[in-house]
Design an enzyme around this catalytic site. Structure first.
Site, PDB file in Angstrom:
ATOM      1  CG  ASP A  80     -25.298 -46.011 -44.691  1.00 34.36           C
ATOM      2  OD1 ASP A  80     -25.545 -45.191 -45.165  1.00 34.36           O
ATOM      3  OD2 ASP A  80     -25.255 -46.395 -43.529  1.00 34.36           O
ATOM      4  CG  PHE A  81     -21.261 -50.849 -49.757  1.00 37.50           C
ATOM      5  CD1 PHE A  81     -21.293 -51.055 -50.082  1.00 37.50           C
ATOM      6  CD2 PHE A  81     -20.090 -51.168 -48.809  1.00 37.50           C
ATOM      7  CE1 PHE A  81     -21.026 -51.854 -51.822  1.00 37.50           C
ATOM      8  CE2 PHE A  81     -19.724 -52.480 -48.940  1.00 37.50           C
ATOM      9  CZ  PHE A  81     -19.893 -52.627 -50.899  1.00 37.50           C
TER      10      PHE A  81
END
Length: 237
Positions: A80-81
């Site tokens: 994830d970011f």
């Protein structure tokens, strides 16, 4: 005024979900932890997309940066970011296929470290909570016994800080569902600190500079040498 489709309409009208997220610039660099002719193992910084988004403003990503120097680089999995840590990268299509089989057979193992809000009631355990998509919740996912896909996470509490009311936890995901660790943490009542989708931001408090989730180890079999490899990337928080 209401719209009534004509009888000649061949396809139903489907409402599309638009992702309006624009990633802020990421100045941190990708660190290469291991490199040979077949693979790369890299340390992704928090705040960098794994893959470029559809919006041209989200061009910068792990993949976009890597292909500047490794033209056929292929990510075997994503983070994830806001998550930092280890990503395994194949340097060509053939190697990608060999390693993909390891992921499918669950012979690739990973551990993560996280800071969770509050003190866990048990020092260790297994979270068994199926995960499902829901267009109404986008970009969030949900726990759903009826529609969800099997999702299993082992956890071990490493320490607890009474002053901050935070638990340091090691996660070992058995399955690899999207948002699994974030959603499972919320499910047991202890969201990951800094996770804006699943309750990791306390209202009225200062938002942490990042989500406190880090992929710290990755073990796999080298696709050419058959050597069992374990890569470690120290937790930065």
């Amino acid at each position: 005024m209401s719209f009534v489709p004509s009888k000649s309409s061949a396809a139903p009208i489907v409402a599309s979900v638009i992702d309006t997220f624009i990633a802020p610039p990421c100045l941190a660099q990708i660190e290469i932890l291991f490199e040979d002719e077949a693979i790369l193992v890299i340390n992704k910084p928090s705040g960098l997309l794994s893959l470029s988004g559809k919006n041209p403003l989200n061009l910068d990503s792990v993949h976009y940066r890597l292909v500047q120097d490794f033209a056929d680089a292929r990510l075997l999995h994503r983070l994830d970011f806001g998550t930092s840590g280890i990503i395994l990268v194949a340097r060509n299509k053939h190697i990608n296929g060999l390693l993909t089989q390891q992921f499918q057979h669950r012979s690739v193992t990973k551990t993560y470290q996280a800071l969770l809000m509050g003190k866990l009631s048990a020092d260790s355990g297994v979270i068994d909570a199926p995960i499902a998509k829901d267009a109404a919740l986008f970009p969030r996912l949900k726990i759903c016994e009826l529609e969800g896909k099997t999702a299993l996470t082992e956890y071990q509490m490493l320490s607890y800080c009474e002053q901050t009311d935070l638990s340091r936890v090691q996660f070992t995901p058995i399955t690899g569902r999207t948002h699994q660790l974030r959603l499972h943490s919320q499910h047991i009542g202890h969201p990951i600190l800094g996770c804006d989708l699943y309750g990791g931001i306390v209202e009225g408090s200062k938002k942490p500079v990042r989500m406190m989730l880090h992929a710290q180890t990755l073990a796999f079999t080298h696709p050419l040498t058959d050597e069992r490899m374990q890569i470690h990337c120290p937790c930065p928080f």
